[in-house]
Structures are given as structure tokens and as C-alpha cells.
Write a protein that holds these residues in place. Structure first.
Motif, PDB file in Angstrom:
ATOM      1  N   GLY A   7      -6.153   6.852  -5.749  1.00 13.90           N
ATOM      2  CA  GLY A   7      -6.576   7.999  -6.536  1.00 13.90           C
ATOM      3  C   GLY A   7      -6.410   9.307  -5.782  1.00 13.90           C
ATOM      4  N   SER A   8      -6.628   9.272  -4.469  1.00 15.56           N
ATOM      5  CA  SER A   8      -6.452  10.475  -3.656  1.00 15.56           C
ATOM      6  C   SER A   8      -4.991  10.904  -3.607  1.00 15.56           C
ATOM      7  CB  SER A   8      -6.959  10.225  -2.234  1.00 15.56           C
ATOM      8  OG  SER A   8      -8.360  10.193  -2.207  1.00 15.56           O
ATOM      9  N   LEU A   9      -4.102   9.932  -3.364  1.00 14.12           N
ATOM     10  CA  LEU A   9      -2.676  10.257  -3.353  1.00 14.12           C
ATOM     11  C   LEU A   9      -2.228  10.718  -4.733  1.00 14.12           C
ATOM     12  CD1 LEU A   9      -0.597  10.020  -0.986  1.00 14.12           C
ATOM     13  CD2 LEU A   9      -2.803   8.926  -0.559  1.00 14.12           C
ATOM     14  N   CYS A  10      -2.826  10.132  -5.748  1.00 21.15           N
ATOM     15  CA  CYS A  10      -2.548  10.519  -7.129  1.00 21.15           C
ATOM     16  C   CYS A  10      -2.840  12.006  -7.316  1.00 21.15           C
ATOM     17  CB  CYS A  10      -3.417   9.667  -8.057  1.00 21.15           C
ATOM     18  SG  CYS A  10      -3.485  10.178  -9.762  1.00 21.15           S
TER      19      CYS A  10
ATOM     20  N   THR B  74       0.821  -1.212   0.000  1.00 13.84           N
ATOM     21  CA  THR B  74       0.000   0.000   0.000  1.00 13.84           C
ATOM     22  C   THR B  74       0.854   1.261   0.000  1.00 13.84           C
ATOM     23  OG1 THR B  74      -1.863  -1.082   1.106  1.00 13.84           O
ATOM     24  CG2 THR B  74      -1.719   1.309   1.307  1.00 13.84           C
ATOM     25  N   LEU B  75       1.857   1.310   0.881  1.00  6.60           N
ATOM     26  CA  LEU B  75       2.688   2.509   0.987  1.00  6.60           C
ATOM     27  C   LEU B  75       3.461   2.764  -0.311  1.00  6.60           C
ATOM     28  CD1 LEU B  75       4.062   2.138   4.640  1.00  6.60           C
ATOM     29  CD2 LEU B  75       2.198   3.591   3.822  1.00  6.60           C
ATOM     30  N   GLN B  76       3.980   1.713  -0.910  1.00  6.03           N
ATOM     31  CA  GLN B  76       4.734   1.884  -2.150  1.00  6.03           C
ATOM     32  C   GLN B  76       3.818   2.257  -3.316  1.00  6.03           C
ATOM     33  OE1 GLN B  76       7.911  -1.575  -1.042  1.00  6.03           O
ATOM     34  NE2 GLN B  76       7.975  -0.874  -3.139  1.00  6.03           N
ATOM     35  N   ILE B  77       2.617   1.674  -3.336  1.00  2.98           N
ATOM     36  CA  ILE B  77       1.644   2.040  -4.372  1.00  2.98           C
ATOM     37  C   ILE B  77       1.280   3.511  -4.249  1.00  2.98           C
ATOM     38  CG2 ILE B  77      -0.803   1.804  -4.986  1.00  2.98           C
ATOM     39  CD1 ILE B  77      -0.521  -1.183  -4.710  1.00  2.98           C
ATOM     40  N   TRP B  78       1.095   3.997  -3.025  1.00  2.00           N
ATOM     41  CA  TRP B  78       0.762   5.414  -2.829  1.00  2.00           C
ATOM     42  C   TRP B  78       1.871   6.316  -3.358  1.00  2.00           C
ATOM     43  CZ3 TRP B  78      -1.407   5.285   2.895  1.00  2.00           C
ATOM     44  CH2 TRP B  78      -2.690   4.710   2.865  1.00  2.00           C
TER      45      TRP B  78
ATOM     46  N   MET C 139     -11.835  -4.917  -0.612  1.00  2.00           N
ATOM     47  CA  MET C 139     -11.176  -3.629  -0.406  1.00  2.00           C
ATOM     48  C   MET C 139     -10.605  -3.064  -1.702  1.00  2.00           C
ATOM     49  SD  MET C 139      -8.065  -5.337   1.774  1.00  2.00           S
ATOM     50  CE  MET C 139      -6.711  -4.183   1.537  1.00  2.00           C
ATOM     51  N   ARG C 140     -11.028  -3.610  -2.840  1.00  2.00           N
ATOM     52  CA  ARG C 140     -10.460  -3.182  -4.130  1.00  2.00           C
ATOM     53  C   ARG C 140     -10.842  -1.735  -4.454  1.00  2.00           C
ATOM     54  NH1 ARG C 140     -11.988  -7.335  -7.140  1.00  2.00           N
ATOM     55  NH2 ARG C 140     -10.067  -8.399  -6.540  1.00  2.00           N
ATOM     56  N   ALA C 141     -12.112  -1.400  -4.298  1.00  2.00           N
ATOM     57  CA  ALA C 141     -12.548  -0.031  -4.613  1.00  2.00           C
ATOM     58  C   ALA C 141     -11.906   0.982  -3.665  1.00  2.00           C
ATOM     59  CB  ALA C 141     -14.066   0.073  -4.552  1.00  2.00           C
ATOM     60  N   LEU C 142     -11.772   0.607  -2.386  1.00  2.00           N
ATOM     61  CA  LEU C 142     -11.122   1.493  -1.428  1.00  2.00           C
ATOM     62  C   LEU C 142      -9.647   1.647  -1.769  1.00  2.00           C
ATOM     63  CD1 LEU C 142     -11.199   3.198   1.109  1.00  2.00           C
ATOM     64  CD2 LEU C 142     -10.823   1.123   2.457  1.00  2.00           C
ATOM     65  N   GLY C 143      -9.005   0.540  -2.169  1.00  5.24           N
ATOM     66  CA  GLY C 143      -7.602   0.603  -2.582  1.00  5.24           C
ATOM     67  C   GLY C 143      -7.404   1.539  -3.756  1.00  5.24           C
ATOM     68  N   MET C 144      -8.312   1.442  -4.741  1.00  5.88           N
ATOM     69  CA  MET C 144      -8.244   2.343  -5.890  1.00  5.88           C
ATOM     70  C   MET C 144      -8.563   3.777  -5.469  1.00  5.88           C
ATOM     71  SD  MET C 144      -7.336   0.880  -8.755  1.00  5.88           S
ATOM     72  CE  MET C 144      -7.941   2.059  -9.970  1.00  5.88           C
TER      73      MET C 144
END
Length: 480
Positions: A424-427, A270-274, A415-420
Motif C-alpha cells: 500500500g505504501s509503494l502504491c 515482494t519486489l515485483q509486487i511493489w 506477515m500478511r498485513a505487513l505485506g499489504m
């Protein structure tokens, strides 16, 4: 007594031999067909509407700068507020989509976005314009649910091919808004450009009724009947057959919880994806806005000597506190050519995703993005600038393709939609910062801005290479 036991065992045998299947097995058995083509066209077209709304700011910036006599930071603030709205509502829509369904949130977001986009065209002042564009950003943030629906319906071997092809729709939207701007901005103005740009989103609202709610989502909520009905409908459309037996998948009451993203199993991912999402968005919108600035302000050395007297009135500009210059036809042509670059690497990107894997492909394209940002500092011709911008657009688009696929695949359905949504927010944090680098810092320190963009891309390349999970050939997970 013995006879009774035999009768009981015979009664139990059919139950013991009852065949079962999961949603994943059903999706793979049904295979790819007509339903998926319709899904690709309708859900892919959400990219057309999103691209037009996001790219709109780049093509109307020179006009609103002049109409309201704006300074650089005020022009940059418009884009920043759009992405601020996007950032806040990405998390909210992600939470709601995991709890109440992807389809509902997608529909609400399109209605919201189209409504406030139309209102923007009637903005009487700069303040109203910024406020209403921020609300448009809130609506556009829900468009990511279209990608999730596509991902959850596609068979595994088609995800690596079909999802990157969705970039074609984003390209179509970008080219459409640039083409419309080149015709409408000099004639009937930016307000009519915004009104016409809202039309694709309104049309798509009517098309959503042909796409069902995700079967994986229905199963995660315990609504197996709806999931089976959806899968049966898809099988009929594809002239295929359902697996034998009954659908079995444990329902999960824990859906859309933020702390699940930070569970030890997914914490590092999660942290690296963000980090990657933030950096990719920073680079992507940096390229788009920097392209507009380079053309509007003649900041490239070889272009500074090219005079355009019919469009650039230096005497008027010297008396104006603001930078009041409009795009020439040749500027729109450069924007179109560089935008076409977004699909230039699609074939190589698809090959990389499917053969090298998601992580290595993303690491390579992010590293190349950093290199081409630095190459922009080279004093070159107009053709050379176009070539560099073309490659940069190709690379940043490839980055987005890969991270979209990876994020949709790495998290389970619950948790897929929340993950996206959180990604998206960090994006959008990256997108909010990009205008101040591309439209403010670049005018005072060109090399400094380029080095900053390149440095962020370098960090993302390392982060992509070290991601702990590779999703190539991995089935979508239903539960954590």
C-alpha cells in the motif's frame, strides 16, 4: 509387568487417535454462509468510505483552485500529500495489525479518518487544508485491514469470486461522491460536501462490533481459545459444523517483521509486487485526475471548440493567474459514466482470476491499460472520450482487483498485513506522482503524459507475467 504395559498402551491409544484440525481446514469445513454475507457487506462497505475520501479531491479541485487562487502545482500537492500520509501509515498500520490484530487497527483508522475529514471542512487556509487532508490519508491507509479480514475468513473457492465483487462498494462510494458534488458544490459548497462525505465512515464504526478478530491472527499469536470461539460462532451462524478434534497450529512469535518480506523465499515476489502496486496506483489515479483535467480545461481537441458561456468566462480568465473553471452538469455526467466502467469488466475479471490465474489475468489487463492510455491521444468526440475513459476505468479497476487478491493470498498470516501495508505504501508513491503528471505535465505535453502512463503499465504487465508464485487454488499459508 505385561498387564501394566497393556494398560499403559490402552491409555495412550485415545491420545494417539485424537483428531486435529487447522484454521484452514475449519474455514473450508464450515463453508460459506450467513456470516460471510454479513462480512462481505460490512467489510466491503469500507470501500465506500475510502472511495469517497479519495475521490473527494477530484471533485473539489476546481473550487479550492478558485477560492484560494491556486496554481497547478498547488492543486496537485493536495492529492500528493493525501497519499504521502497514506504511504507512511500503511507500513505502520501493517506492522501494528500483524502484532496487535486486524480489527483494532481497522477501528482506529476509521475513527482517525472520520475525525480529520470533518476537521478539513473547517480549514481556514490552503495550508491547513493540505495538512488535514494528509492526516485523512493516514487514517484511510488502515482500511486495507478490512480486505485482510475478509480474505482470512473466506473459503478458498470463494475468494476468487467474492473479493472482486467488493469493487461494487468502491464504485458506490465513487458514484455517491460525484452525485453529491454535482448537487452540493454549486449550492452549499465544498465544505458541506466534505462533512456529508464523512457520514458513511462514522456509521461503519458502529457496525464493526458485529465482525470478530481474524481466527488466523489469533492462532498466530497462540490464542487458540479465541480462534476456536470465533470459528464456533461462525459455524452456528452458517448452520454448519466444526471439524472434529482439537485445533492445532503452532504459534509464531515472529510476526510483522519487515525483513521477512525480503527473505529469499519471497524476495523476488515482494519486489515485483511493489513494482506492480506502484504502477497500478499511478495509472488508476492518473485516469481519475486526468479525466477531471480533460473536462475542466477542455483539453481534448473536439471539446475545445465547444463554448459554455454560462460557465466559462474567458474575459475573467484572461485576467486571472489561475485556471478558474467549474464543472458543468455534463462534466459530472461524463465522470459518472466513466466511473460506472469500474465494474464493466468485473465478470470477465472474475472468470480470468479463477480460470486463467491471477498472474496472466493481471498481465493482460495491464497491457490493455497501456493501449487505452495511448488511444486517449486520438482526436475524438465527447462520446468517444467518454468511451475511452469508461474502458480505462474498467481496466484500472480490474488491475486493482487482481493485485489485491494476489497480495493477500501470497503472504502467510504472520506477515500478511505487513505485506499489504508495504504494498500500500509503494502504491501511494505512484499515487503521489500521478497528480504532477495528470495535472501539471498533461497541460504542457499531452502526448508525453500519456506515453509515460502507458510505459509504466507496460512494465507492470511484464512484471505480473513473470511473478514466481501463482496463488490460484493455493491454500492461505499460516507461517513463513
Amino acid at each position: 509387568m505385561g498387564t501394566q504395559q497393556k494398560i499403559d498402551s490402552r491409555k495412550q491409544d485415545p491420545q494417539q487417535e485424537q483428531k486435529t484440525f487447522t484454521v484452514e481446514e475449519a474455514v473450508e469445513t464450515i463453508g460459506f454462509g450467513r456470516f460471510h454475507i454479513a462480512l462481505f457487506l460490512i467489510m466491503g462497505s469500507t470501500g465506500v468510505a475510502e472511495a469517497m475520501e479519495i475521490m473527494l479531491i477530484a471533485v473539489v479541485s476546481p473550487l479550492i483552485r478558485c477560492e484560494w487562487q491556486l496554481n497547478d502545482w498547488q492543486v496537485a500537492l493536495v492529492t500528493t500529500m493525501v497519499f504521502f500520509g497514506y504511504m507512511v501509515f500503511s507500513i505502520l498500520f501493517g506492522l501494528l495489525a500483524d502484532r496487535y490484530g486486524r480489527w483494532k487497527i481497522l477501528l482506529i483508522s476509521f475513527i482517525w479518518g472520520a475525525y480529520f475529514s470533518l476537521l478539513t471542512s473547517f480549514s481556514p487556509t490552503y495550508t491547513w487544508f493540505v495538512f488535514l487532508r494528509a492526516l485523512v490519508g493516514c487514517g484511510v491507509s488502515g482500511h486495507a485491514q478490512g480486505l485482510i479480514i475478509k480474505t482470512e475468513f473466506l473459503p478458498m473457492k470463494y475468494r476468487g469470486f467474492m473479493l472482486p465483487l467488493s469493487q461494487v462498494f468502491w464504485l458506490a462510494g465513487s458514484l455517491l461522491i460525484i452525485g453529491l458534488a454535482s448537487v452540493l458544490n454549486p449550492t452549499i459548497g465544498w465544505r458541506w460536501l466534505i462533512r456529508i462525505a464523512s457520514i458513511p465512515g462514522i456509521i461503519l464504526i458502529l457496525a464493526f462490533k458485529f465482525i470478530p478478530e481474524s481466527a488466523r491472527y489469533n492462532v498466530s499469536t497462540g490464542n487458540k481459545e479465541a480462534a476456536v470461539a470465533t470459528l464456533q460462532k461462525i459455524a452456528r451462524l452458517n448452520h454448519s459444523a466444526m471439524p472434529e478434534g482439537i485445533l492445532v497450529e503452532p504459534a509464531n512469535a515472529r510476526r510483522g517483521r519487515f525483513r521477512d518480506l525480503l527473505d529469499p523465499k519471497y524476495l523476488r515476489t515482494t519486489l515485483q509486487i511493489w513494482i506492480i502496486w506502484l504502477g497500478i496506483s499511478f495509472a488508476y489515479y492518473g485516469v481519475i485526475l486526468a479525466s477531471a483535467e480533460l473536462l475542466e480545461r477542455d483539453m481534448v481537441c473536439s471539446l475545445q471548440t465547444v463554448a459554455k458561456p454560462e460557465l466559462r468566462d474567458d474575459s475573467q480568465e484572461s485576467h486571472s493567474p489561475c485556471h478558474c473553471r467549474f464543472f458543468a452538469p455534463s462534466d459530472y455526467q461524463i465522470m459518472i459514466i466513466s466511473t460506472i466502467g469500474e465494474i464493466a469488466l468485473n465478470p470477465l475479471n472474475i472468470l480470468g482470476i479463477n480460470f486463467l490465474g491471477r498472474r496472466l489475468t493481471l498481465s493482460i489487463t495491464m497491457g490493455c491499460t497501456a493501449l487505452f492510455f495511448l488511444l486517449l491521444n486520438i482526436c475524438t468526440t465527447s462520446s468517444g472520450l467518454t468511451g475511452f475513459l469508461f474502458m480505462l476505468r474498467a481496466l484500472v479497476a480490474a488491475n486493482f482487483n487482481t493485485i489485491y487478491i494476489y497480495t493477500a493470498e501470497v503472504y502467510p498470516t504472520t506477515m500478511r498485513a505487513l505485506g499489504m501495508g508495504t504494498s500500500g505504501s509503494l502504491c501511494r508513491v505512484g499515487a503521489m506522482v500521478a497528480p504532477f503528471i495528470a495535472q501539471v505535465l498533461m497541460s504542457t505535453s499531452f502526448l508525453g503524459a500519456l506515453c509515460l502512463f502507458a510505459g509504466v503499465c507496460g512494465v507492470c504487465a511484464i512484471s505480473a507475467f513473470t511473478l514466481p508464485i501463482e496463488t490460484k487454488g493455493r491454500a492461505l499459508q499460516q507461517m513463513k
